[in-house]
Write a protein that holds these residues in place. Structure first.
Motif, PDB file in Angstrom:
ATOM      1  N   ASN A   1    -109.050 -18.190  13.557  1.00 43.54           N
ATOM      2  CA  ASN A   1    -107.742 -17.929  14.439  1.00 43.54           C
ATOM      3  C   ASN A   1    -106.549 -18.504  13.757  1.00 43.54           C
ATOM      4  N   SER A   2    -106.898 -18.976  12.466  1.00 43.16           N
ATOM      5  CA  SER A   2    -105.735 -19.432  11.792  1.00 43.16           C
ATOM      6  C   SER A   2    -105.814 -18.656  10.285  1.00 43.16           C
ATOM      7  N   ASP A   3    -104.502 -18.414   9.612  1.00 40.65           N
ATOM      8  CA  ASP A   3    -104.596 -17.853   8.241  1.00 40.65           C
ATOM      9  C   ASP A   3    -105.356 -18.807   7.143  1.00 40.65           C
ATOM     10  N   VAL A   4    -105.248 -20.405   7.354  1.00 44.45           N
ATOM     11  CA  VAL A   4    -105.874 -21.085   6.613  1.00 44.45           C
ATOM     12  C   VAL A   4    -107.463 -20.527   6.362  1.00 44.45           C
ATOM     13  N   ASN A   5    -108.148 -20.447   7.368  1.00 50.22           N
ATOM     14  CA  ASN A   5    -109.629 -20.193   7.416  1.00 50.22           C
ATOM     15  C   ASN A   5    -109.937 -18.759   6.927  1.00 50.22           C
ATOM     16  N   LEU A   6    -109.042 -17.835   7.143  1.00 46.93           N
ATOM     17  CA  LEU A   6    -109.061 -16.548   6.763  1.00 46.93           C
ATOM     18  C   LEU A   6    -108.871 -16.259   5.114  1.00 46.93           C
ATOM     19  N   ARG A   7    -107.947 -17.267   4.699  1.00 46.18           N
ATOM     20  CA  ARG A   7    -107.586 -17.258   3.250  1.00 46.18           C
ATOM     21  C   ARG A   7    -108.827 -18.157   2.519  1.00 46.18           C
ATOM     22  N   GLY A   8    -109.548 -19.091   3.089  1.00 42.12           N
ATOM     23  CA  GLY A   8    -110.575 -19.711   2.607  1.00 42.12           C
ATOM     24  C   GLY A   8    -111.752 -18.590   2.584  1.00 42.12           C
ATOM     25  N   LEU A   9    -112.067 -17.755   3.583  1.00 44.54           N
ATOM     26  CA  LEU A   9    -113.058 -16.921   3.661  1.00 44.54           C
ATOM     27  C   LEU A   9    -112.724 -16.005   2.506  1.00 44.54           C
TER      28      LEU A   9
END
Length: 381
Positions: free
Chosen positions: A167-175
């Motif tokens: 639900n956050s751009d940080v985790n999506l970027r990490g993915l």
């Protein structure tokens, strides 16, 4: 273990002092094969060691390049710890006793459009997830031979399957940073990539290796109508299988490959076009569709999951080959969150009877209907 694969082992993986490894790298010596191809004078110059110390080093590298033997007790000790890669599909994980086995090759085979790449992208998301929520907390090596990978679809699967985590751009970027895409256009490119991928496996902490697809390049480059080509193809696939098994076993990770379909014919006179991606409709009563690349490749695969079309819009997932599970079948659909199994686990029809995994029939779509071709006394194509 294939001798060629052992000789390709990186020097940094066999316990040499890091300063020696770095000196050798500066002279273009990366693998056991590179090292053992040099004469004594060249190695003394590269390492700066005396003759006596160099002789011991040569002995150590030679031992590392030889195929190793082990005992059942050693294998049991090595198996302590996580042995499976959970798929996030509870019914499938239950049948496979935990998920995709580490240290083995899992093949996902099926006709076009049935969801093979969707499986791969879903597995990619899982490999990057933290361990407490069912992931492997690592990175993914994704070798794309068909230019089928979609970063947008990867993000969609992640957001829809694990909305609380992504639900956050940080985790999506990490993915996205942890999924490493390699696009290879020829069989030689693919083999060369596999020969050198060890360094990336260590550097990026890969927990999963995917090849989508293993069949694509082989079928483009080797004409099945020529006997000599078939021998070369078999040898090439044997080398690839040995390399993949070495990677899976050495790094204790699952290797996932996708495979296409082929038609097996009852007679050499029937449609011997060499293009085993087509279906011989004219001789359908004497032909049937199965996974491509033949029996030799089929024996190299540890687990084979077959995706096929059922009646109407239905799709079926079949465990065709597994060291831990009986033959099993379950229904699935492709949704925003990726692959979704349909029906409760205790409602799934999992009885298939006696099936030869190398010749598992696969149902495919024609423009009018779903067609299953029945086997006769078949020969491999």
């Amino acid at each position: 273990m294939h001798p060629t694969t052992m000789a390709s082992k990186k020097l940094q993986r066999i316990g040499l002092p890091i300063e020696i490894v770095m000196r050798l790298k500066r002279h273009g010596i990366y693998t056991c094969k590179d090292f053992l191809s040099k004469n004594l004078f060249e190695l003394m110059k590269a390492t700066g060691l005396t003759r006596g110390k160099l002789q011991q080093l040569i002995e150590d590298v030679s031992k590392a390049a030889l195929p190793q033997h082990t005992t059942a007790l050693d294998m049991l000790r090595q198996s302590i710890g996580p042995s499976f890669f959970p798929t996030s599909l509870p019914a499938l994980d239950s049948l496979l006793l935990g998920g995709l086995p580490h240290g083995t090759i899992t093949e996902v085979a099926g006709p076009p459009g049935c969801g093979k790449t969707q499986f791969c992208m879903m597995f990619s998301v899982l490999a990057t997830l933290p361990i407490p929520i069912g992931g492997a907390s690592g990175s993914v090596a994704y070798i794309d031979t068909e230019s089928a990978f979609s970063a947008e679809r990867l993000v969609e699967i992640a957001r829809c399957r694990f909305p609380d985590h992504f639900n956050s751009d940080v985790n999506l970027r990490g993915l996205c940073e942890r999924v490493h895409i390699y696009q290879e256009a020829t069989c030689q490119d693919l083999q060369e990539r596999l020969d050198v991928i060890e360094e990336d496996l260590i550097r990026y902490d890969f927990k999963l290796l995917i090849i989508d697809s293993i069949a694509s390049l082989v079928r483009k480059e080797f004409d099945g109508r020529l006997h000599g080509n078939m021998i070369q193809r078999t040898n090439h696939l044997a080398k690839q299988a040995a390399t993949l098994k070495y990677i899976a076993e050495s790094f204790k990770i699952p290797v996932v490959v996708t495979n296409q379909i082929t038609t097996r014919l009852a007679s050499p006179q029937l449609n011997r076009s060499g293009d085993d991606s087509t279906i011989a409709l004219a001789g359908e009563e004497q032909s049937y569709v199965t996974a491509a690349l033949g029996n030799t490749w089929g024996h190299s695969v540890n687990t084979r999951l077959v995706l096929q079309y059922g009646q109407g819009q239905a799709r079926e997932l079949i465990i065709s080959k597994s060291p831990v599970s009986p033959a099993a079948r379950m229904m699935y659909s492709i949704e925003s969150e990726g692959i979704v199994l349909r029906g409760r686990a205790d409602d799934l029809d999992i009885q298939l009877g006696e099936v030869n995994p190398a010749q598992q029939k696969i149902s495919v779509r024609t423009p009018q209907t779903v067609l299953t071709l029945n086997p006769s006394s078949c020969i491999p194509v």
